[in-house]
Scaffold this motif. Structure first.
Motif, mmCIF file in Angstrom:
data_model
loop_
_atom_site.group_PDB
_atom_site.id
_atom_site.type_symbol
_atom_site.label_atom_id
_atom_site.label_comp_id
_atom_site.label_asym_id
_atom_site.label_seq_id
_atom_site.Cartn_x
_atom_site.Cartn_y
_atom_site.Cartn_z
ATOM 1 N N ASP A 105 3.691 -3.603 18.641
ATOM 2 C CA ASP A 105 3.767 -2.149 18.783
ATOM 3 C C ASP A 105 3.079 -1.662 20.061
ATOM 4 O O ASP A 105 3.594 -0.767 20.741
ATOM 5 N N THR A 106 1.942 -2.249 20.405
ATOM 6 C CA THR A 106 1.238 -1.819 21.620
ATOM 7 C C THR A 106 2.077 -2.092 22.854
ATOM 8 O O THR A 106 2.183 -1.241 23.751
ATOM 9 N N ARG A 107 2.717 -3.259 22.915
ATOM 10 C CA ARG A 107 3.554 -3.566 24.077
ATOM 11 C C ARG A 107 4.775 -2.645 24.130
ATOM 12 O O ARG A 107 5.195 -2.224 25.209
ATOM 13 N N LEU A 108 5.335 -2.311 22.979
ATOM 14 C CA LEU A 108 6.444 -1.341 22.968
ATOM 15 C C LEU A 108 5.978 0.022 23.469
ATOM 16 O O LEU A 108 6.702 0.692 24.218
ATOM 17 N N ARG A 109 4.786 0.429 23.085
ATOM 18 C CA ARG A 109 4.242 1.705 23.554
ATOM 19 C C ARG A 109 3.999 1.671 25.064
ATOM 20 O O ARG A 109 4.225 2.665 25.756
ATOM 21 N N ILE A 110 3.571 0.519 25.585
ATOM 22 C CA ILE A 110 3.383 0.389 27.033
ATOM 23 C C ILE A 110 4.725 0.509 27.750
ATOM 24 O O ILE A 110 4.839 1.197 28.761
ATOM 25 N N LEU A 111 5.746 -0.138 27.214
ATOM 26 C CA LEU A 111 7.085 -0.028 27.818
ATOM 27 C C LEU A 111 7.592 1.405 27.759
ATOM 28 O O LEU A 111 8.193 1.896 28.709
ATOM 29 N N GLU A 112 7.333 2.066 26.658
ATOM 30 C CA GLU A 112 7.736 3.464 26.518
ATOM 31 C C GLU A 112 7.027 4.325 27.566
ATOM 32 O O GLU A 112 7.635 5.192 28.193
ATOM 33 N N LEU A 113 5.753 4.063 27.785
ATOM 34 C CA LEU A 113 4.981 4.780 28.806
ATOM 35 C C LEU A 113 5.556 4.506 30.192
ATOM 36 O O LEU A 113 5.752 5.427 30.990
ATOM 37 N N GLN A 123 -5.363 1.437 34.145
ATOM 38 C CA GLN A 123 -6.176 2.578 33.722
ATOM 39 C C GLN A 123 -5.335 3.609 32.966
ATOM 40 O O GLN A 123 -5.774 4.153 31.958
ATOM 41 N N GLU A 124 -4.135 3.868 33.454
ATOM 42 C CA GLU A 124 -3.262 4.825 32.758
ATOM 43 C C GLU A 124 -2.893 4.319 31.361
ATOM 44 O O GLU A 124 -2.846 5.104 30.411
ATOM 45 N N VAL A 125 -2.668 3.033 31.229
ATOM 46 C CA VAL A 125 -2.378 2.447 29.910
ATOM 47 C C VAL A 125 -3.596 2.580 29.006
ATOM 48 O O VAL A 125 -3.489 2.977 27.842
ATOM 49 N N MET A 126 -4.772 2.287 29.555
ATOM 50 C CA MET A 126 -6.007 2.399 28.773
ATOM 51 C C MET A 126 -6.209 3.827 28.269
ATOM 52 O O MET A 126 -6.523 4.038 27.093
ATOM 53 N N ASP A 127 -6.007 4.790 29.150
ATOM 54 C CA ASP A 127 -6.214 6.197 28.787
ATOM 55 C C ASP A 127 -5.172 6.690 27.782
ATOM 56 O O ASP A 127 -5.507 7.310 26.788
ATOM 57 N N ALA A 128 -3.907 6.387 28.054
ATOM 58 C CA ALA A 128 -2.832 6.910 27.210
ATOM 59 C C ALA A 128 -2.828 6.281 25.814
ATOM 60 O O ALA A 128 -2.519 6.952 24.824
ATOM 61 N N LEU A 129 -3.187 5.002 25.724
ATOM 62 C CA LEU A 129 -3.107 4.302 24.441
ATOM 63 C C LEU A 129 -4.468 4.002 23.831
ATOM 64 O O LEU A 129 -4.549 3.354 22.781
ATOM 65 N N SER A 134 -9.669 -5.087 28.618
ATOM 66 C CA SER A 134 -9.193 -6.446 28.321
ATOM 67 C C SER A 134 -7.917 -6.416 27.482
ATOM 68 O O SER A 134 -7.001 -7.213 27.712
ATOM 69 N N SER A 135 -7.831 -5.505 26.547
ATOM 70 C CA SER A 135 -6.633 -5.398 25.716
ATOM 71 C C SER A 135 -5.430 -4.938 26.541
ATOM 72 O O SER A 135 -4.337 -5.503 26.444
ATOM 73 N N ALA A 136 -5.634 -3.930 27.362
ATOM 74 C CA ALA A 136 -4.543 -3.443 28.221
ATOM 75 C C ALA A 136 -4.079 -4.541 29.169
ATOM 76 O O ALA A 136 -2.875 -4.772 29.315
ATOM 77 N N SER A 137 -5.015 -5.244 29.776
ATOM 78 C CA SER A 137 -4.660 -6.326 30.703
ATOM 79 C C SER A 137 -3.898 -7.443 30.002
ATOM 80 O O SER A 137 -2.936 -7.986 30.550
ATOM 81 N N ARG A 138 -4.327 -7.792 28.799
ATOM 82 C CA ARG A 138 -3.653 -8.855 28.045
ATOM 83 C C ARG A 138 -2.204 -8.478 27.759
ATOM 84 O O ARG A 138 -1.284 -9.276 27.966
ATOM 85 N N HIS A 139 -1.980 -7.247 27.313
ATOM 86 C CA HIS A 139 -0.614 -6.794 27.018
ATOM 87 C C HIS A 139 0.224 -6.684 28.298
ATOM 88 O O HIS A 139 1.395 -7.070 28.309
ATOM 89 N N LEU A 140 -0.357 -6.172 29.372
ATOM 90 C CA LEU A 140 0.370 -6.070 30.638
ATOM 91 C C LEU A 140 0.712 -7.454 31.186
ATOM 92 O O LEU A 140 1.798 -7.657 31.733
ATOM 93 N N THR A 141 -0.181 -8.406 31.018
ATOM 94 C CA THR A 141 0.084 -9.783 31.452
ATOM 95 C C THR A 141 1.258 -10.363 30.676
ATOM 96 O O THR A 141 2.142 -11.009 31.253
ATOM 97 N N GLN A 142 1.296 -10.143 29.371
ATOM 98 C CA GLN A 142 2.403 -10.649 28.545
ATOM 99 C C GLN A 142 3.727 -10.007 28.962
ATOM 100 O O GLN A 142 4.733 -10.698 29.112
#
Length: 184
Positions: A105-113, A123-129, A134-142
């Motif tokens: 779900d978090t990765r889908l929300r990142i794609l939606e963003l 930073q925008e991912v961290m703020d919006a979600l 570390s969590s934002a970076s892990r999802h963005l890396t995937q």
């Protein structure tokens, strides 16, 4: 897994790998838009780069350097564009890797963003979600490893943009696997 690896090797041997530089060729081989910046000095001085296909590495890749002359890159076994070789098990494997990235779900929300903007930053991912760095970076890396997002590191802050072609490829691969055709 030996037959799968042999099929991938046969597919790569059947084509001329495009690209004027080792980096361009490695981007094609690994199906990545970028190669990690820290690899540049190794690739620039390597006399030979050997690609080792693996069915266990998923969307990621690893670089090994030996003696400063040969660089060994391990990446996922796959069938490259332009090859006449067809392998259902490798096409299915690629599809599963990308669908797995979409199953969170978090990765889908990142794609939606990302879909609503030209590009996004960590930073925008961290703020919006409301995620940790570390969590934002892990999802963005995937998402970057699977090609669903493309990273642009040309500026001081890395920016990520939606890779619409890869998303179309995922849905096309699913349609091909299921034997479905678009409705007229």
């Amino acid at each position: 897994v030996e037959p799968t690896i042999k099929t991938s090797v046969k597919a790569f041997e059947s084509i001329q790998v495009p690209g004027d530089t080792i980096v361009d060729q490695l981007k094609f081989i690994t199906e990545r838009e970028t190669i990690p910046e820290e690899w540049a000095p190794i690739l620039d001085t390597a006399h030979e780069v050997v690609f080792i296909p693996s069915v266990h590495i998923g969307p990621f890749m690893i670089l090994f350097e030996y003696d400063g002359t040969t660089a060994y890159v391990v990446g996922r076994a796959r069938i490259p564009r332009g090859s006449a070789v067809h392998a259902a098990e490798l096409n299915r494997s690629d599809l599963l890797i990308r669908l797995d990235a979409l199953s969170d779900d978090t990765r889908l929300r990142i794609l939606e963003l990302a879909a609503g903007r030209d590009a996004i930053t960590t930073q925008e991912v961290m703020d919006a979600l409301e995620l940790s760095q570390s969590s934002a970076s892990r999802h963005l890396t995937q998402l970057t490893a699977t090609g669903l997002l493309a990273a642009d590191a040309s500026e001081r802050t890395k920016r990520y943009r939606m890779n619409g072609a890869r998303i179309d490829q995922v849905f096309g691969g699913l349609k091909d696997l299921l034997g479905t055709r678009p409705q007229a």
